[in-house]
Design an enzyme around this catalytic site. Sequence first.
Site, short mmCIF file in Angstrom:
data_model
loop_
_atom_site.label_atom_id
_atom_site.label_comp_id
_atom_site.label_asym_id
_atom_site.label_seq_id
_atom_site.Cartn_x
_atom_site.Cartn_y
_atom_site.Cartn_z
N ASP A 101 1.71 -2.14 3.97
CA ASP A 101 0.72 -1.52 4.84
C ASP A 101 0.37 -2.49 5.96
OD1 ASP A 101 -1.18 0.45 5.59
OD2 ASP A 101 -2.73 -0.47 4.38
N VAL A 151 -0.67 7.57 0.72
CA VAL A 151 0.29 8.23 -0.17
C VAL A 151 0.07 7.84 -1.63
CG1 VAL A 151 2.04 8.45 1.65
CG2 VAL A 151 2.08 6.45 0.13
N ARG A 163 -0.04 7.21 -10.30
CA ARG A 163 1.12 6.32 -10.27
C ARG A 163 2.33 6.96 -10.95
NH1 ARG A 163 -0.80 1.25 -8.68
NH2 ARG A 163 -2.85 0.64 -9.46
P1 IMP Z 1 -1.04 -4.52 2.55
O1 IMP Z 1 -1.44 -5.85 2.01
O2 IMP Z 1 -2.06 -4.00 3.55
O3 IMP Z 1 0.35 -4.49 3.12
O4 IMP Z 1 -1.16 -3.49 1.38
C1 IMP Z 1 -0.22 -3.43 0.43
C2 IMP Z 1 -0.79 -2.77 -0.80
O5 IMP Z 1 -1.85 -1.84 -0.52
C3 IMP Z 1 0.29 -1.96 -1.46
O6 IMP Z 1 1.05 -2.74 -2.32
C4 IMP Z 1 -0.53 -0.90 -2.16
O7 IMP Z 1 -0.97 -1.40 -3.41
C5 IMP Z 1 -1.73 -0.68 -1.28
N1 IMP Z 1 -1.52 0.50 -0.42
C6 IMP Z 1 -1.32 0.49 0.91
N2 IMP Z 1 -1.15 1.74 1.38
C7 IMP Z 1 -1.26 2.55 0.31
C8 IMP Z 1 -1.14 3.98 0.15
O8 IMP Z 1 -0.91 4.76 1.08
N3 IMP Z 1 -1.27 4.44 -1.12
C9 IMP Z 1 -1.50 3.64 -2.19
N4 IMP Z 1 -1.61 2.31 -2.09
C10 IMP Z 1 -1.48 1.76 -0.85
MG MG Z 2 -3.99 0.50 -5.17
#
Ligand code: IMP
Ligand code: MG
Length: 177
Positions: A101, A151, A163
């Site tokens: 993300d 999502v 999940r």
């Molecule tokens: P980041 O550190 O912002 O890249 O977030 C990564 C983590 O956020 C992922 O491994 C997910 O656990 C969670 N995440 C980000 N977007 C989503 C989503 O759309 N659905 C569920 N979990 C998400």
């Molecule tokens: Mg989560």
Amino acid sequence: MDDIQSILFDEETINEKVREIAGRISRDYAGKELILVCILKGAAVFTADLMRRLTLPVTVEFVQAASYGASTTSSKTITMKKNLDVDIKGKHVLMVDTIIDTGGTLNHLFALFRERGPASLKAVALLDKKARRTIPVPIAYSGFEIPDAFVIGYGADYGEKYRNLPYVAVLKPSSVE
Ligand code: IMP
Ligand code: MG
């Protein structure tokens, strides 16, 4: 299943993509040993599918990162709930996540593990929310680019639920608190 707006990728589409990614990884690491680092909890499902399609000697390790913030957004404060407890010096390491993300989590892990002197350190993700990236992180193997929507399924949760869905779906915006 009132929280589901639409299905983005069905089981067959995901299977096909996992097979394709596993083929690329198996070719790229041929003749080498690989340590897969599954980023819990989300990547448990993807890791299980991916590792069974790799034609390499692999071992699997698990880490869990925690970030503080609201349920559908990722915050910047990341701590390790469970860190890597094997020696990765001189080893080939591939981190496995379901969704990238903001890039915050992966960036944190890259910095953490790079210090331990692996022979190589790369990442694979099934889903890439590119438009949401605030920290640029290299994703050596990326499955699908997805729009900026929350999502669920195939390991991805909303409030720890969903999940277990075998497909990836978009959460109804009205379900988000
Ligand atoms: P980041 O550190 O912002 O890249 O977030 C990564 C983590 O956020 C992922 O491994 C997910 O656990 C969670 N995440 C980000 N977007 C989503 C989503 O759309 N659905 C569920 N979990 C998400
Ligand atoms: Mg989560």
